[in-house]
Design an enzyme around this catalytic site. Structure first.
Site, PDB file in Angstrom:
ATOM      1  N   ARG A 179       2.129   8.176  -1.750  1.00  0.00           N
ATOM      2  CA  ARG A 179       0.731   7.853  -1.687  1.00  0.00           C
ATOM      3  C   ARG A 179       0.039   9.049  -1.190  1.00  0.00           C
ATOM      4  NH1 ARG A 179      -0.229   2.405  -0.678  1.00  0.00           N
ATOM      5  NH2 ARG A 179      -2.449   2.829  -0.969  1.00  0.00           N
ATOM      6  N   PRO A 187      -7.383  -4.120  -2.572  1.00  0.00           N
ATOM      7  CA  PRO A 187      -8.251  -4.234  -1.360  1.00  0.00           C
ATOM      8  C   PRO A 187      -7.506  -4.194  -0.226  1.00  0.00           C
ATOM      9  CG  PRO A 187      -8.218  -6.107  -2.785  1.00  0.00           C
ATOM     10  CD  PRO A 187      -7.176  -5.370  -3.605  1.00  0.00           C
ATOM     11  N   GLU A 188      -8.287  -3.604   0.841  1.00  0.00           N
ATOM     12  CA  GLU A 188      -7.433  -3.631   2.266  1.00  0.00           C
ATOM     13  C   GLU A 188      -8.339  -4.856   2.836  1.00  0.00           C
ATOM     14  OE1 GLU A 188      -7.454   0.219   3.919  1.00  0.00           O
ATOM     15  OE2 GLU A 188      -7.774   1.178   2.225  1.00  0.00           O
ATOM     16  N   LYS A 221      -4.000  -8.997   3.842  1.00  0.00           N
ATOM     17  CA  LYS A 221      -4.286  -8.983   2.586  1.00  0.00           C
ATOM     18  C   LYS A 221      -4.181 -10.245   1.840  1.00  0.00           C
ATOM     19  CE  LYS A 221      -3.414  -4.064   2.058  1.00  0.00           C
ATOM     20  NZ  LYS A 221      -2.708  -3.237   1.507  1.00  0.00           N
TER      21      LYS A 221
END
Ligand SMILES: [Zn+2]
Length: 270
Positions: free
Chosen positions: A254, A2-3, A52
């Protein structure tokens, strides 16, 4: 993972539902039993999000620090809640609100001083009211690493993940491979504004939807997740601004998505 928007959203929900309540705590999985005993019987007095990281402040200066990592999950119920799964690391229970935490990367109790020390090592979080844009600018522009790489460094700026970096760089019309040291103040201002707006909207709505994404995408039947974005996960599809096909690069393992025209390296454009 999750950001920051998801963590801030959790903090807002928990402030509304959980603050002021007294909880019994236990660890059905067994890995947090002793610390859960220290929490049990205390009232939750505040919840903070920083990037986060999530911090639940209980009376008596006992702070719970959570980082969900890749697979962590928080479920909350406006009731006593169903039986917890065997993976439930921590259960906070009260008659009208229950929280189940499983699979976190970090779950620990901290003193207020230890929380302050941890947060001092984190970069500025664009969603926090006291966030300092000048400090974020200084932190981002250190060194020659590509801008897209340093945006994911939580010690420079907090809460940005893979989707946000791609969408914010697109909105700010910045080349992802720009050496960080070449970031100009006016570039940073556009980037900071884009990050704040994306994060704020997503913290409110529960998901990231980039303004200027292709029209009507959300109302198409069978819509795909990537139709909420301008560039993320849209390799080969037309840029919503200029129709050039979106490019995907692999950077530090990424996927990095951008428009090769709108975000062209600025050779000769200075
Ligand atoms: Zn374009």
């Amino acid at each position: 993972m999750p950001e920051g928007n998801i963590i801030h959203r959790l903090a807002r929900v928990h402030r509304r539902w959980l603050v002021g309540r007294q909880f019994t705590a236990d660890s059905p999985q067994g890995r947090f039993t002793q610390d859960a005993r220290r929490l049990s019987g205390r009232t939750l007095v505040g919840v903070e999000a920083h990037g986060k990281h999530l911090f639940h402040h209980f009376e008596g200066e006992v702070h719970l620090h959570l980082h969900l990592g890749l697979v962590g999950n928080i479920r909350h119920f406006r009731c006593a809640g169903p039986p917890p799964s065997t993976a439930c690391r921590l259960r906070l229970a009260s008659p009208h609100a229950t929280l189940h935490l499983s699979g976190p990367q970090r779950c620990e109790l901290l003193s207020p001083e230890a929380e302050a020390a941890l947060r001092a090592r984190l970069g500025e979080d664009p969603l926090r009211p006291e966030a300092s844009a000048p400090r974020a600018f200084e932190a981002l522009r250190r060194g020659r690493a590509p801008l897209a790489t340093v945006l994911l460094d939580q010690a420079r700026i907090s809460g940005v993940g893979n989707i946000l970096r791609a969408e914010a760089l697109f909105l700010a019309r910045l080349p992802p491979q720009l050496p960080a040291a070449e970031l100009r103040p006016e570039d940073f201002e556009r980037l900071w504004t884009a990050l704040r707006e994306l994060l704020e909207d997503a913290a409110r709505d529960g998901r990231i939807v980039t303004p200027h994404s292709p029209p009507n995408a959300l109302t198409l039947p069978g819509r795909r997740r990537e139709d909420r974005f301008c560039v993320y996960d849209r390799e080969g599809q037309p840029c919503p601004r200029c129709a050039t096909p979106i490019t995907r690069l692999s950077l530090s393992g990424r996927g990095l998505f951008f428009c090769p025209r709108c975000q062209a390296p600025r050779r000769g454009r200075r």
